[in-house]
Scaffold this motif. Sequence first.
Motif, PDB file in Angstrom:
ATOM      1  N   UNK A  24      -9.708  -6.194   3.621  1.00 55.59           N
ATOM      2  CA  UNK A  24      -8.990  -6.015   4.664  1.00 55.59           C
ATOM      3  C   UNK A  24      -9.086  -4.653   5.298  1.00 55.59           C
ATOM      4  N   UNK A  25      -9.616  -4.408   6.647  1.00 54.31           N
ATOM      5  CA  UNK A  25      -9.677  -3.231   6.985  1.00 54.31           C
ATOM      6  C   UNK A  25      -8.267  -2.629   7.080  1.00 54.31           C
ATOM      7  N   UNK A  26      -8.302  -1.177   6.740  1.00 58.18           N
ATOM      8  CA  UNK A  26      -7.056  -0.451   6.668  1.00 58.18           C
ATOM      9  C   UNK A  26      -6.062  -0.759   5.657  1.00 58.18           C
ATOM     10  N   UNK A  27      -6.329  -1.970   5.076  1.00 54.39           N
ATOM     11  CA  UNK A  27      -5.311  -2.254   3.802  1.00 54.39           C
ATOM     12  C   UNK A  27      -6.260  -2.134   2.406  1.00 54.39           C
ATOM     13  N   UNK A  28      -7.328  -1.516   2.362  1.00 53.69           N
ATOM     14  CA  UNK A  28      -8.011  -1.432   1.195  1.00 53.69           C
ATOM     15  C   UNK A  28      -7.343  -0.326   0.150  1.00 53.69           C
ATOM     16  N   UNK A  29      -7.250  -0.669  -1.089  1.00 51.28           N
ATOM     17  CA  UNK A  29      -6.754   0.071  -1.952  1.00 51.28           C
ATOM     18  C   UNK A  29      -7.956   0.964  -2.588  1.00 51.28           C
ATOM     19  N   UNK A  30      -8.188   2.155  -1.943  1.00 52.10           N
ATOM     20  CA  UNK A  30      -9.115   3.031  -2.404  1.00 52.10           C
ATOM     21  C   UNK A  30      -9.226   3.661  -3.629  1.00 52.10           C
ATOM     22  N   UNK A  31      -7.989   3.571  -4.479  1.00 47.98           N
ATOM     23  CA  UNK A  31      -8.014   4.324  -5.582  1.00 47.98           C
ATOM     24  C   UNK A  31      -8.568   3.596  -6.639  1.00 47.98           C
ATOM     25  N   UNK A  32      -8.918   2.294  -6.568  1.00 44.21           N
ATOM     26  CA  UNK A  32      -9.539   1.366  -7.315  1.00 44.21           C
ATOM     27  C   UNK A  32     -10.968   1.308  -7.224  1.00 44.21           C
ATOM     28  N   UNK A  33     -11.634   2.025  -6.054  1.00 43.32           N
ATOM     29  CA  UNK A  33     -12.959   1.969  -5.920  1.00 43.32           C
ATOM     30  C   UNK A  33     -13.554   2.998  -6.870  1.00 43.32           C
ATOM     31  N   UNK A  34     -14.745   2.666  -7.601  1.00 39.34           N
ATOM     32  CA  UNK A  34     -15.530   3.605  -8.316  1.00 39.34           C
ATOM     33  C   UNK A  34     -16.277   4.318  -7.616  1.00 39.34           C
ATOM     34  N   UNK A  35     -16.787   5.682  -7.867  1.00 38.26           N
ATOM     35  CA  UNK A  35     -17.715   6.423  -7.061  1.00 38.26           C
ATOM     36  C   UNK A  35     -17.069   7.182  -5.950  1.00 38.26           C
ATOM     37  N   UNK A  43     -11.766   5.247   2.284  1.00 40.53           N
ATOM     38  CA  UNK A  43     -10.874   6.061   2.824  1.00 40.53           C
ATOM     39  C   UNK A  43     -11.144   6.358   4.380  1.00 40.53           C
ATOM     40  N   UNK A  44     -12.353   6.555   4.681  1.00 37.21           N
ATOM     41  CA  UNK A  44     -12.792   6.703   6.160  1.00 37.21           C
ATOM     42  C   UNK A  44     -12.597   5.414   6.851  1.00 37.21           C
ATOM     43  N   UNK A  45     -12.849   4.208   6.302  1.00 39.59           N
ATOM     44  CA  UNK A  45     -13.040   2.867   6.929  1.00 39.59           C
ATOM     45  C   UNK A  45     -11.289   2.895   7.147  1.00 39.59           C
ATOM     46  N   UNK A  46     -10.513   3.074   6.282  1.00 41.55           N
ATOM     47  CA  UNK A  46      -8.951   3.024   6.642  1.00 41.55           C
ATOM     48  C   UNK A  46      -8.631   3.874   7.620  1.00 41.55           C
ATOM     49  N   UNK A  47      -9.063   4.973   7.749  1.00 43.06           N
ATOM     50  CA  UNK A  47      -8.660   5.933   8.577  1.00 43.06           C
ATOM     51  C   UNK A  47      -9.183   5.555  10.151  1.00 43.06           C
ATOM     52  N   UNK A  48     -10.452   4.904  10.105  1.00 42.80           N
ATOM     53  CA  UNK A  48     -10.866   4.527  11.434  1.00 42.80           C
ATOM     54  C   UNK A  48     -10.066   3.220  11.785  1.00 42.80           C
ATOM     55  N   UNK A  49      -9.549   2.629  11.085  1.00 38.01           N
ATOM     56  CA  UNK A  49      -8.694   1.327  11.212  1.00 38.01           C
ATOM     57  C   UNK A  49      -7.490   1.774  11.934  1.00 38.01           C
ATOM     58  N   UNK A  50      -6.975   2.912  11.046  1.00 37.86           N
ATOM     59  CA  UNK A  50      -5.686   3.016  11.628  1.00 37.86           C
ATOM     60  C   UNK A  50      -5.570   4.091  13.023  1.00 37.86           C
ATOM     61  N   UNK A  51      -6.651   4.481  13.068  1.00 43.61           N
ATOM     62  CA  UNK A  51      -6.945   5.184  14.422  1.00 43.61           C
ATOM     63  C   UNK A  51      -7.000   4.347  15.750  1.00 43.61           C
ATOM     64  N   UNK A  52      -7.867   3.452  15.456  1.00 46.85           N
ATOM     65  CA  UNK A  52      -8.066   2.192  16.238  1.00 46.85           C
ATOM     66  C   UNK A  52      -6.871   1.536  16.625  1.00 46.85           C
TER      67      UNK A  52
END
Length: 113
Positions: A24-35, A43-52
Motif C-alpha cells: 500500500x503506497x505510503x504504508x510500506x514498512x521499509x525496515x524489512x526491505x533488504x538491500x 522510503x522515496x515511494x512513501x515520501x512521494x505518497x505523503x507529499x501528494x
Amino acid sequence: MHKLVIFVLAGAAFALHLAQAQDIAGMEDCTKTSGLDKRTGCFQSNIEYLNRLIAKNAADMQQKLSAANAEIGELKRAVAGLQANVAGLQTNVANLKTSIEQLQQAAKKPDAK
C-alpha cells in the motif's frame, strides 16, 4: 470431490498469499526491505505518497477556506442590509411617534377653548 476441495483451498491460499504481498503506497514498512537500493526506493515511494497526500489535503482545505470566506462576505453584506433596514424602521417609528404626539396636542387644543 476431495480433489475439488483441495484445489479450491489451494487456490484460496495462493490468492491470500498474493494479497499479502501487495504494498500500500505510503504504508510500506521499509525496515524489512533488504538491500539499500530497495530500502531507499521504498522510503522515496512513501515520501512521494505523503507529499501528494499533503498537497491534496492543502488544496482541499484551501477550497473550503475560500468557500467559507465567500460565505462570510455574503453574511456581512446581509447583516449590513438588515442594519440599514432596522435604521430605516427606527426612523419611521420616530416619525410616527412625532405625528401621534402632534395629533394628540391638536386634539387637546379645541377642548381647552
